[in-house]
Each structure stands twice: as C-alpha cells, then as structure tokens.
Write a protein that holds these residues in place. Structure first.
Motif, short mmCIF file in Angstrom:
data_model
loop_
_atom_site.label_atom_id
_atom_site.label_comp_id
_atom_site.label_asym_id
_atom_site.label_seq_id
_atom_site.Cartn_x
_atom_site.Cartn_y
_atom_site.Cartn_z
N SER A 40 21.82 -11.04 71.87
CA SER A 40 21.33 -12.36 72.09
C SER A 40 20.49 -12.84 71.04
CB SER A 40 20.76 -12.72 73.63
OG SER A 40 19.67 -12.24 73.58
N LEU A 41 19.76 -11.91 70.52
CA LEU A 41 18.66 -12.41 69.53
C LEU A 41 19.35 -12.34 68.29
CD1 LEU A 41 15.42 -10.44 70.29
CD2 LEU A 41 15.97 -12.89 70.66
N LYS A 42 20.60 -11.46 67.94
CA LYS A 42 21.14 -11.50 66.68
C LYS A 42 22.12 -12.58 66.17
CE LYS A 42 20.78 -6.64 65.93
NZ LYS A 42 21.82 -5.24 65.92
N GLY A 43 22.62 -12.84 67.66
CA GLY A 43 23.81 -14.13 67.60
C GLY A 43 23.36 -15.68 67.77
N HIS A 46 21.24 -21.08 66.93
CA HIS A 46 20.87 -22.59 67.53
C HIS A 46 19.76 -23.24 66.75
CE1 HIS A 46 23.10 -22.16 71.02
NE2 HIS A 46 22.54 -21.21 71.40
N GLN A 47 19.01 -22.58 65.98
CA GLN A 47 18.09 -23.10 65.08
C GLN A 47 18.66 -23.57 63.92
OE1 GLN A 47 14.87 -20.38 64.18
NE2 GLN A 47 13.38 -22.24 63.62
N MET A 48 19.45 -22.61 63.44
CA MET A 48 20.33 -23.09 62.12
C MET A 48 21.14 -24.28 62.13
SD MET A 48 18.93 -21.03 60.20
CE MET A 48 17.40 -20.50 61.15
N GLU A 49 21.91 -24.54 63.40
CA GLU A 49 22.74 -25.59 63.70
C GLU A 49 21.59 -26.82 63.72
OE1 GLU A 49 25.18 -25.29 67.19
OE2 GLU A 49 26.09 -23.48 66.42
N GLU A 50 20.80 -26.66 64.33
CA GLU A 50 19.68 -27.94 64.42
C GLU A 50 19.42 -28.19 63.14
OE1 GLU A 50 17.63 -30.83 66.04
OE2 GLU A 50 18.74 -29.60 67.05
N GLN A 51 19.12 -27.49 62.14
CA GLN A 51 18.63 -27.52 60.77
C GLN A 51 19.85 -28.33 60.17
OE1 GLN A 51 15.72 -27.50 59.48
NE2 GLN A 51 16.31 -28.07 57.39
N GLU A 93 26.86 -26.48 55.03
CA GLU A 93 27.38 -25.27 55.28
C GLU A 93 25.97 -24.58 55.33
OE1 GLU A 93 29.71 -22.92 52.60
OE2 GLU A 93 31.52 -23.63 53.76
N VAL A 94 26.13 -23.59 56.33
CA VAL A 94 24.80 -22.71 56.27
C VAL A 94 25.49 -21.22 56.39
CG1 VAL A 94 24.46 -22.81 58.67
CG2 VAL A 94 22.55 -21.82 57.39
N THR A 95 24.87 -20.23 55.55
CA THR A 95 25.55 -18.70 55.60
C THR A 95 24.56 -17.90 55.85
OG1 THR A 95 27.29 -19.85 54.05
CG2 THR A 95 27.12 -17.18 54.22
N HIS A 96 24.86 -16.74 56.48
CA HIS A 96 23.92 -15.83 56.59
C HIS A 96 24.08 -14.68 55.56
CE1 HIS A 96 21.93 -12.22 58.32
NE2 HIS A 96 20.90 -13.02 58.80
N GLN A 97 23.12 -14.47 54.69
CA GLN A 97 23.52 -13.56 53.72
C GLN A 97 23.87 -12.27 54.12
OE1 GLN A 97 19.60 -13.82 51.40
NE2 GLN A 97 20.36 -15.56 50.50
N LEU A 98 23.31 -11.55 55.14
CA LEU A 98 23.81 -10.28 55.38
C LEU A 98 25.11 -10.11 56.02
CD1 LEU A 98 20.32 -9.09 56.76
CD2 LEU A 98 21.22 -8.84 54.32
N SER A 99 25.30 -10.95 57.00
CA SER A 99 26.67 -10.87 57.98
C SER A 99 27.53 -11.68 57.47
CB SER A 99 26.32 -11.07 59.63
OG SER A 99 25.98 -12.46 59.52
N GLN A 100 27.23 -12.49 56.55
CA GLN A 100 28.28 -13.61 56.03
C GLN A 100 28.82 -14.43 56.79
OE1 GLN A 100 28.65 -13.94 52.67
NE2 GLN A 100 27.34 -12.29 52.40
#
Length: 111
Positions: A40-43, A46-51, A93-100
């Motif tokens: 739940s912490l890794k997935g 919500h904060q990124m969607e808000e930004q 677009e917002v992308t996580h650098q590690l998990s893509q």
C-alpha cells in the motif's frame, strides 16, 4: 468436594503441538499484514495525481509555461504540447524513474 474433582490434563506433546500451531498462524498472519502494508505504501500515488491535477489547473489559468518539467523525489513531471490529428493537445505526465509507472492526462488546448 465436587469442586476438587480431578480434571483430565493435556499431555506435553499436545501442548507443544498447540503452541507450534499458534506460532505458525501468528507468523503467517504477520507476514501477510506486513506485505499488504508495504504494497500500500509502494503503490500509493495519490499525492502524484494531486500534483498532476494542480499542474492542469495552473495550465488552465495561464500560470504554466510549456514545455514544463519537474522532479519530485523519484517522480518526474512533464507537460508537453502535442499535435494529434490536427488538434492541439497538451499531455500531462508523471513517471516513476525506478518502476517506470506512468500516470498521464491529455487535454485539448483552448485558444
């Protein structure tokens, strides 16, 4: 004297088996809860969607210049203008650098 009546006790082997079963069940349940909590912490994005929604709002009110790029921790935000099928759109677009993992929105450019 009925209170002092002899009660049949369990053997040592029965007590050990019951103890082992209780410990095994406790270990399995704690591992499952730990796994659920870490996922739940890794997935949680919500904060990124808000930004991302704040960027859409800022663009809609003329406060955001294009192209736009920003890094927040392991996440990279980008806003780029696109021309798709003769329609001017803006891609957020917002992308996580590690998990893509990528979250994106497209809106039609308002003139």
């Amino acid at each position: 004297m009925a209170v002092l009546k002899r009660i049949r006790a369990s053997t040592l082997m029965e007590t050990l088996v019951a103890t082992v079963l209780i410990v095994v069940i406790f270990m399995i349940s704690s591992m499952l809860l730990n796994n659920l909590f870490s996922n739940s912490l890794k997935g949680s994005d919500h904060q990124m969607e808000e930004q991302l929604n704040q960027l859409v709002y800022a663009y809609g009110h003329g406060k955001l210049g294009l192209p736009y790029s920003e890094e927040m921790g392991d996440w990279v935000f980008s806003v780029t203008p696109l021309n798709q099928n003769g329609m001017e759109t803006v891609r957020f677009e917002v992308t996580h650098q590690l998990s893509q993992k990528t979250i994106g929105k497209s809106i039609i450019h308002a003139n």
